[in-house]
Every structure is written in structure tokens, then in C-alpha cells.
Scaffold this active site. Structure first.
Site, short mmCIF file in Angstrom:
data_model
loop_
_atom_site.label_atom_id
_atom_site.label_comp_id
_atom_site.label_asym_id
_atom_site.label_seq_id
_atom_site.Cartn_x
_atom_site.Cartn_y
_atom_site.Cartn_z
N PRO A 2 10.19 29.68 31.83
CG PRO A 2 12.05 31.10 31.80
CD PRO A 2 11.66 29.67 31.90
CD GLU A 3 4.37 28.30 30.30
OE1 GLU A 3 3.28 28.71 29.87
OE2 GLU A 3 4.47 27.31 31.03
#
Length: 295
Positions: A2-3
Site C-alpha cells: 500500500p502506497e
DNA sequence: CTCGATCCCTGGACGC
DNA sequence: TGCGTCCAGGGATCGA
């Protein structure tokens, strides 16, 4: 994995579904990714989740003061980093806990807010007041809120490789491997290029690329590579728009040259060797390798 | 300041 | 089917 766009997606979902809810109690499983489990457990119960927002790759669950307290600690928040495999999801309390459920917060409406993380690369912390401010102050600019001049100032005299700087959370908060590679591809800049070598036009291009890539990804609710799901259990769709990341050997969307993969700044990096010409230092490396082979 | 190496951790891919 | 092995990867930390 997850960015910024994935975390933004989850944060928006939680803002819709759990903001305003009271945390009645907390149950902990494995706690090696929690800053101070005892404090977290005792401080969370009895507080309301006032608002959920993204801060870099963190989610910030802003919390109300507890009843009966004079709120001497200042603003309080639960900081959540999803690491590689973390998920923060509301579920009906009756639903069984899946494997790797490590934190369960009982909510006032009968649901539970659950933190699930197989690899436990994530992080969770209850912070307030000065400690919270200090923690947040460690991080750099939000790529979606910075102006071009700020972006350039952070980069233009640094001697590190541009990819290393994009990934450095103290410089920009929220950019990770996928969106660094996608932005560099769009701006036609090689990941190993030294930052101070970038011309103003290139900085401008990279700035614009970073913002458009992130905005489009948020619109499509992020990239679901392995198993990313948002707070509603929906996968993102941006992975279908990747131009470099994960495309080793596949033709470049601009020039058909096969996309290459190489380690840059300790991370596997995908780029088009034609559109994103390697810096001199890389050519030198190549010559050395050539020499070794012919010897 | 910048780099690479190492560790954390588990699931998935792969070979046999 | 079932092993064993390797790898991914964000971030902290340490030494060069």
C-alpha cells in the site's frame, strides 16, 4: 505494497464507515508491530474516532479526548501503517476473525474495526501532543500538496539517485516503489539518474508526472498487486494502467523496447532503457562488466 | 551525505 | 501432495 493511493483509498473508506464511532474496547493478538501495546490498549477504549485521514503511507485516526479527562495530552491519534500486507477493516462482530487478525477494536454500533497483517511489516501507535507532532514532523512533503518550487528545492542539489529520493519518506511522504517507477517512466527519467543532474524541464516533467500518476491511481482506488483490498473489500484497478512496474520484458508503451528491471536504491526498478536513458555512471558500470567478460 | 547490507515476516512460486 | 528453498519489499539501523 500500500502506497499513497492505496492508503488514501482505505482512509476515505474508513472516514465514511467508522468516523464518529466510539471504541468500546480493544483486544490484541501479536503486538510486535505496535509501539507500546499496553498504552494503546488503555488509551483507545472510550474514545471516539473523530476523523480518518492519510498522512504519507500512514492512516491517522484522530481521536476524541476521553470522558472525564481534561485532555492535557493535546491532540491524540492512532497511527496505522499497513506495511506490505496490512488491512484495516470494519466487520460485524459476529463474523469470525480471519488468520493474522492482531488488533480488534469493538465499536459502539456492534461492529469491530480489525487490523489484519500476515507479515506484520506494518506499524501501529497511539500518539498524542508533542510526541505526535514530533513523529509527523519527521516526514517530508505530501506530493499532492506541494508546489513545483518546493519539489525542485528538495531535489535539485542532492547527489543521491532520483529514485532513492522519491522513496525517501523524509523528502516526500507517501511515494513507494510502484508510483516512483510509474512517474519516472512518464517523465522519461532513468531511476539511477543523479538528482542534481536533472534539468529544470525534467524536474517540471517529473513533478507533473508524479501528481497525475497519483491522482489517476486514487481515482481508480489504487493498485491491487498481490492482495490489496480497500476498507470495503474491493480491489483497485490502477494495476491495469501500469506502464513500467512489473512489466519486465514487455514492450514499452511508447517505443516497444522491452522494459528492463534493475536494482536501484536497493529496490527492483522497472524502466524503458530507450525512453529513460541511463546516466553516465550506469554506462560506466556497463563498460566495466563488458571488460570483465572479455578478459 | 549516500550507499549497501542486514533484519524483520509470511505466503506464494518454483523445483524435485 | 509435500517438502525445501528462494524471493518480495517498507523501514530501521549500522558500518563503510
Amino acid at each position: 505494497m500500500p502506497e499513497l493511493p492505496e492508503v488514501e483509498t482505505v482512509a476515505r473508506g474508513l472516514q465514511r464507515s467508522v468516523a464518529g464511532q466510539k471504541i468500546l474496547s480493544v483486544a490484541l493478538g501479536k503486538t510486535d508491530f505496535i509501539d507500546n501495546p499496553d498504552v494503546l490498549e488503555s488509551e483507545l477504549s472510550g474514545r471516539n474516532v473523530v476523523r480518518v485521514e492519510r498522512y504519507g503511507k500512514f492512516m491517522l485516526l484522530w481521536l476524541s479526548a476521553r470522558q472525564g479527562s481534561n485532555n492535557s495530552g493535546g491532540e491524540a491519534a492512532l497511527l496505522v501503517h499497513l506495511g506490505m500486507t496490512g488491512m484495516l477493516v470494519p466487520r460485524p462482530a459476529a463474523e469470525p476473525h480471519v488468520k493474522h487478525t492482531h488488533v480488534v477494536m469493538q465499536l459502539g454500533d456492534g461492529r469491530e474495526l480489525r487490523y489484519i497483517d500476515p507479515r506484520r511489516f506494518g506499524r501501529m501507535a497511539f500518539l498524542e501532543g508533542e510526541t505526535l507532532a514530533e513523529e509527523l514532523g519527521r516526514f517530508g512533503l505530501d506530493p499532492l500538496e506541494m508546489r513545483l518550487e518546493q519539489f525542485s528545492a528538495r531535489i535539485h542539489q542532492r547527489s543521491a539517485r532520483i529514485k532513492a529520493l522519491l522513496l525517501d519518506q523524509r523528502v516526500f511522504r507517501g511515494v513507494g516503489n510502484i508510483y516512483a517507477d510509474e512517474s519516472l517512466w512518464k517523465a522519461k527519467i532513468h531511476p539511477a539518474q543523479l538528482a542534481r543532474r536533472l534539468k529544470p524541464e525534467q524536474l517540471q516533467k517529473l513533478y507533473a508526472a508524479l501528481q497525475s500518476v497519483l491522482q489517476k491511481a486514487i481515482l481508480l482506488r489504487g493498485s491491487s498487486i498481490s492482495d490489496f483490498l480497500d476498507a470495503e473489500g474491493m480491489p483497485g484497478e490502477y494495476q491495469q494502467h501500469h506502464r513500467a512496474y512489473g512489466r519486465e520484458g514487455k514492450p514499452c508503451f511508447r517505443c516497444k523496447t522491452p522494459i528492463r528491471r534493475a536494482m536501484v536504491a536497493g529496490r527492483s526498478s522497472y524502466f524503458c532503457p530507450n525512453c529513460q536513458p541511463p546516466p553516465r555512471s550506469e554506462k560506466k558500470k556497463k563498460r566495466m562488466a563488458q571488460k570483465r567478460r572479455t578478459r
